[in-house]
Write a protein that holds these residues in place. Structure first.
Motif, PDB file in Angstrom:
ATOM      1  N   SER A 168     -37.582  14.529  -4.439  1.00  0.00           N
ATOM      2  CA  SER A 168     -36.830  15.258  -3.416  1.00  0.00           C
ATOM      3  C   SER A 168     -36.218  16.529  -3.965  1.00  0.00           C
ATOM      4  O   SER A 168     -36.323  17.600  -3.352  1.00  0.00           O
ATOM      5  CB  SER A 168     -35.722  14.384  -2.827  1.00  0.00           C
ATOM      6  OG  SER A 168     -36.258  13.331  -2.092  1.00  0.00           O
ATOM      7  N   LEU A 220     -37.461  16.872   5.105  1.00  0.00           N
ATOM      8  CA  LEU A 220     -38.020  16.210   3.929  1.00  0.00           C
ATOM      9  C   LEU A 220     -37.585  14.757   3.894  1.00  0.00           C
ATOM     10  O   LEU A 220     -36.401  14.445   4.044  1.00  0.00           O
ATOM     11  CB  LEU A 220     -37.566  16.901   2.644  1.00  0.00           C
ATOM     12  CG  LEU A 220     -38.009  16.256   1.330  1.00  0.00           C
ATOM     13  CD1 LEU A 220     -39.536  16.292   1.199  1.00  0.00           C
ATOM     14  CD2 LEU A 220     -37.360  16.947   0.157  1.00  0.00           C
ATOM     15  N   VAL A 237     -38.724  11.326   1.423  1.00  0.00           N
ATOM     16  CA  VAL A 237     -39.538  10.717   0.370  1.00  0.00           C
ATOM     17  C   VAL A 237     -39.327   9.214   0.456  1.00  0.00           C
ATOM     18  O   VAL A 237     -38.201   8.740   0.323  1.00  0.00           O
ATOM     19  CB  VAL A 237     -39.152  11.249  -1.028  1.00  0.00           C
ATOM     20  CG1 VAL A 237     -39.983  10.569  -2.102  1.00  0.00           C
ATOM     21  CG2 VAL A 237     -39.309  12.765  -1.092  1.00  0.00           C
ATOM     22  N   VAL A 242     -44.594  11.302   1.122  1.00  0.00           N
ATOM     23  CA  VAL A 242     -43.745  12.462   1.367  1.00  0.00           C
ATOM     24  C   VAL A 242     -44.028  13.013   2.761  1.00  0.00           C
ATOM     25  O   VAL A 242     -45.183  13.321   3.093  1.00  0.00           O
ATOM     26  CB  VAL A 242     -44.001  13.571   0.311  1.00  0.00           C
ATOM     27  CG1 VAL A 242     -43.264  14.852   0.681  1.00  0.00           C
ATOM     28  CG2 VAL A 242     -43.587  13.097  -1.068  1.00  0.00           C
ATOM     29  N   MET A 248     -42.904  16.220   4.871  1.00  0.00           N
ATOM     30  CA  MET A 248     -42.213  17.484   4.640  1.00  0.00           C
ATOM     31  C   MET A 248     -42.695  18.538   5.631  1.00  0.00           C
ATOM     32  O   MET A 248     -43.885  18.638   5.912  1.00  0.00           O
ATOM     33  CB  MET A 248     -42.457  17.971   3.204  1.00  0.00           C
ATOM     34  CG  MET A 248     -41.708  19.243   2.873  1.00  0.00           C
ATOM     35  SD  MET A 248     -41.715  19.667   1.102  1.00  0.00           S
ATOM     36  CE  MET A 248     -43.416  20.196   0.873  1.00  0.00           C
TER      37      MET A 248
END
Length: 86
Positions: free
Chosen positions: A8, A20, A22, A45, A47
């Motif tokens: 991160s 974001l 994770v 992930v 994002m």
């Protein structure tokens, strides 16, 4: 610091994402080859980052892997990406 936190931090520093997340999915791979005792090896992930605007999927992946070079060489065994410019 947990591996997810390192991921991160590096992604925030490199891409300044608007969104974001994770997720440590290591528990889903327990007992598989490459899955160490204690987990922290398999991640997903999510994002969204304007800094990726105009890049194709391969270019985005290359930039992410470059940003996480140290982690990819060490604790990360698998990294699933759900990434977009916005």
């Amino acid at each position: 610091m947990r591996v997810a936190d390192h991921i991160s931090l590096k992604l925030k520093e490199t891409f300044a994402p608007q969104q974001l997340e994770v997720v440590d999915e290591s528990h889903l791979h327990a007992g598989h080859a490459g899955a160490p005792e204690g987990g922290q090896s398999h991640f997903r992930v999510f994002m969204r980052a304007e800094t990726l605007d105009g890049l194709n999927r391969v270019a985005v992946q290359r930039r992410i892997y470059a940003a996480l070079k140290a982690e990819m060489a060490g604790p990360i065994h698998a990294l699933a990406l759900d990434v977009a410019a916005r």
